[in-house]
Write a protein that holds these residues in place. Structure first.
Motif: not given
Length: 701
Positions: A68-69, A72, A75-76
């Motif tokens: 999950s981290e 994220e 994607d950023r």
């Protein structure tokens, strides 16, 4: 354990699930927070511009949290996932029987970089899985749980040569190497694991009766074992155990001091204490370890760990060396978080240069990215920028339009300054038009001088000297007014261009109309007492010129008072140029001026056409008809051509129309007269006039 509040110290990797102090108030995690691992790996990927990355993640709670981290952060930073494989115990038996499962070959996955995440409970699972598939030609980025011993000594470990490992940063503990070199089962007989390990690696005989070792080499030492069997470097878990011991020691020390200060014993002996009493000192414990690292047990104030970036070297086969090539620290500004010595890096087998891992090659300046339908954002096509648009960076999403005063170069990667241009006197076209206008003006002045010189001759008198002089003078001004259209425009010239053009042309055309009416009146009047004769004798046709000119002057005045012409720029007609032009202001007023001028010309043409066959010696109705036909043809042709051209060509077209129409009037009306005056003077005398009249009457009858 929790029932009796015994302090529990964990030496494994930091687990957010164990941070709930309400459910686990007696648990202390020695490992620093591992929350910046995903950020560190993404920073490394960004450093090498890798945008197409495969993921192999342990399928458990920690693996899902890390995924999950990681997603994220990816994607950023616009990094795409080529594939994702979750590894669990349930997959192990299946994969060995599935030869079609092949995420690891170059053909099915174009990603050259793969992030793999282990934790303490999944090392063997992931190791088994990757061990069944040859993973050459890849760059692996993994965490500190990765170890070559995971894959066994028979696996071709050089496939992982060049692996980049994120390991918790800590200094070398003094005396640890000496401890490893001197540790033996005889020195620590209570350690059953060490005895079994010794028997397996040094061919010792293990007694089933008392678990003692026999027939061992006298110089057996852990330092002689290859790295695949035993890594002499201190692991993260060992370092956490080291800090745990010191943490308990510091807590005990503080508690004993507290007891001495608060409860001194009369006998000089300290009273006993319960384990739960240690919690108060552990929760607030902060100390610096002997190697200089700060240790904090409180979850709220615990620092995020810093990482050493290690490069796995295994060439030649068996070297199995982890070389520090950089570090990552989340505690410093973003631009300084990653430090890497690329000269020390060794990549995977067969890779001699820094590898690339992209779905689509970068779009160079001059191109923009165009997404491919149904694929990840990192997969795109490169489309050239359109005209007057640029992209001056790599992988731009959109091209940027150049400002109006600039234009794009051929490569579409830079905007260039447009050069200012106009119909200048120095241009070849400008020189040609100026020379033509001056030549025709001089020629008209010569004709005027010729008419003045022969003003008493019959041919000059018969064609109304006053109107002829007026027409010639107006034609001179018509030729000269074209010069106002040439040169750099300014406010004065923009206004004078149209007003001068409209007025002097109105004078010229109204003069022709007056001459035509005079001819018609002269040949239609037969009775001396008729009213039309009075009009002719009184010179009434001459009033047409001021009346028509006053109407045109009024139109121009309204035009100048409402929306006069002004200086404007045309930045689009010619590539790379800004054309300075005179904007007409009100197009309606401009077309009213042209329309009025056209109506006068049409009226003159109509009257002259009706009077073309009137017999007389000096009847110029035919010449007036032909001159107005040329005049109207020029301006009817001018309108569509004028609107189909842009920039200074449009200005040149208007100048050309002015010169052509005026030259048509001059040539058609005055050329025959000049021919008679200069070359046929016999016809410009009274005997010649009588002979001419006699012959004309014969033709008429």
């Amino acid at each position: 354990m929790e029932l009796y509040k015994f302090p529990q110290m964990t030496y494994g990797a930091f687990d957010p699930m164990l941070s709930d102090s309400d459910q686990l108030p007696s648990l202390y995690q020695m490992a620093p927070k591992d929350t910046s691992l995903a950020l560190g790996m993404v920073s490394l990927v960004l450093h090498f511009s890798w945008t197409w990355v495969g993921l192999v993640i342990a399928e458990n709670q920690k693996g899902l949290q890390f995924l999950s981290e990681l997603r994220e952060e990816m994607d950023r930073n616009k990094i795409c996932v080529s594939f994702l494989k979750m590894i669990s115990n349930s997959n192990m038996g299946k994969l060995s029987n599935r030869p079609t499962y092949d995420l690891w070959t170059r053909e099915t996955s174009p990603a050259n970089v793969i992030i793999i995440y282990f934790d303490t409970n999944s090392v063997l699972d992931v190791g088994f899985h990757t061990g069944q598939h040859l993973v050459t030609w890849r760059v692996w980025i993994t965490n500190s749980q990765w170890h070559p011993a995971t894959f066994g000594e028979n696996f071709i470990i050089d496939s992982f040569h060049g692996t980049l490992i994120f390991a918790h940063q800590h200094e070398e503990i003094s005396g640890f190497k000496t401890f490893i070199q001197t540790v033996t089962p005889s020195k620590y007989p209570q350690d059953i694991y060490l005895t079994i390990f010794w028997s397996m690696n040094f061919d010792c005989t293990l007694s089933n009766f008392d678990c003692t070792l026999k027939n061992c080499p006298p110089n057996a030492s852990l330092t002689y074992l290859p790295v695949s069997r035993f890594d002499p470097a201190m692991s993260d878990e060992s370092y956490n155990v080291y800090n745990a011991v010191y943490a308990v020691a510091h807590a005990l020390h503080k508690m004993l001091l507290y007891q001495v200060q608060m409860q001194p014993s009369k006998t000089g002996e300290l009273q006993g204490f319960s384990p739960w009493q240690l919690h108060h000192f552990l929760k607030e414990l902060q100390f610096t370890s002997p190697i200089g690292d700060q240790v904090i047990l409180d979850e709220q104030t615990k620092l995020t760990t810093e990482y050493d970036i290690l490069n796995f070297w295994n060439l030649p086969e068996g070297l199995r060396l982890k070389m520090k090539v950089g570090w990552f620290s989340p505690r410093v500004p973003c631009s300084q978080q990653l430090s890497l010595n690329e000269d020390m890096l060794e990549w995977g087998t067969g890779i001699t240069e820094t590898p690339r891992s992209v779905c689509s090659e970068s779009c160079h300046p001059g191109f923009r990215k165009s997404p491919q339908e149904g694929r990840a954002a990192c997969c795109f096509s490169c489309i050239p920028c359109q005209e007057n648009e640029i992209s001056n960076e790599t992988d731009m999403e959109q091209c940027v339009k150049c400002p109006d005063h600039q234009y794009s170069n051929i490569q579409r990667n830079r905007c260039l300054q447009k050069s200012v241009t106009f119909l200048a006197f120095e241009d070849p076209l400008g020189k040609t038009l100026v020379g033509t206008a001056l030549s025709l003006a001089i020629l008209t002045a010569v004709v005027l001088g010729l008419f003045v010189k022969h003003r008493d001759t019959p041919i000059v008198k018969a064609n109304n000297r006053t109107l002829s002089y007026t027409l010639l003078i107006s034609l001179i001004f018509c030729f000269l007014c074209s010069l106002l259209f040439i040169g750099r425009p300014n406010t004065a010239t923009c206004i004078l261009q149209q007003t001068t053009f409209g007025i002097v042309f109105t004078v010229a055309v109204s003069t022709i109309l007056a001459k035509t009416i005079t001819v018609v009146l002269a040949f239609k009047v037969t009775a001396p007492g008729r009213r039309m004769r009075q009009l002719l004798v009184s010179g009434a046709p001459n009033y047409i010129i001021p009346i028509c000119s006053m109407i045109q002057l009024t139109l121009c005045g309204v035009w100048m008072g409402t929306s006069p012409p002004y200086i404007d720029t045309d930045a689009h007609s010619e590539h790379g140029h800004i054309i300075i032009v005179c904007n007409k202001g009100s197009l309606t007023a401009f077309y009213c001026v042209l329309g009025y001028l056209g109506s006068l010309a049409l009226a003159s043409f109509s009257l002259a056409f009706l009077a073309r066959n009137l017999p007389d010696t000096f009847n110029e109705a035919k010449f007036l008809t032909f001159s107005m036909l040329v005049f109207c043809s020029v301006w009817v042709t001018f309108l569509p051509v004028y609107h189909s051209t842009k920039g200074k060509v449009m200005v040149a077209m208007e100048v050309f129309s002015i010169l052509t129409s005026c030259a048509g009037l001059l040539g058609c009306i005055f050329a025959p007269k000049c021919y008679t005056i200069l070359l046929r003077p016999d016809r410009n005398s009274l005997p010649g006039i009588r002979d001419k009249k006699h012959s004309d009457r014969k033709k008429h009858f």
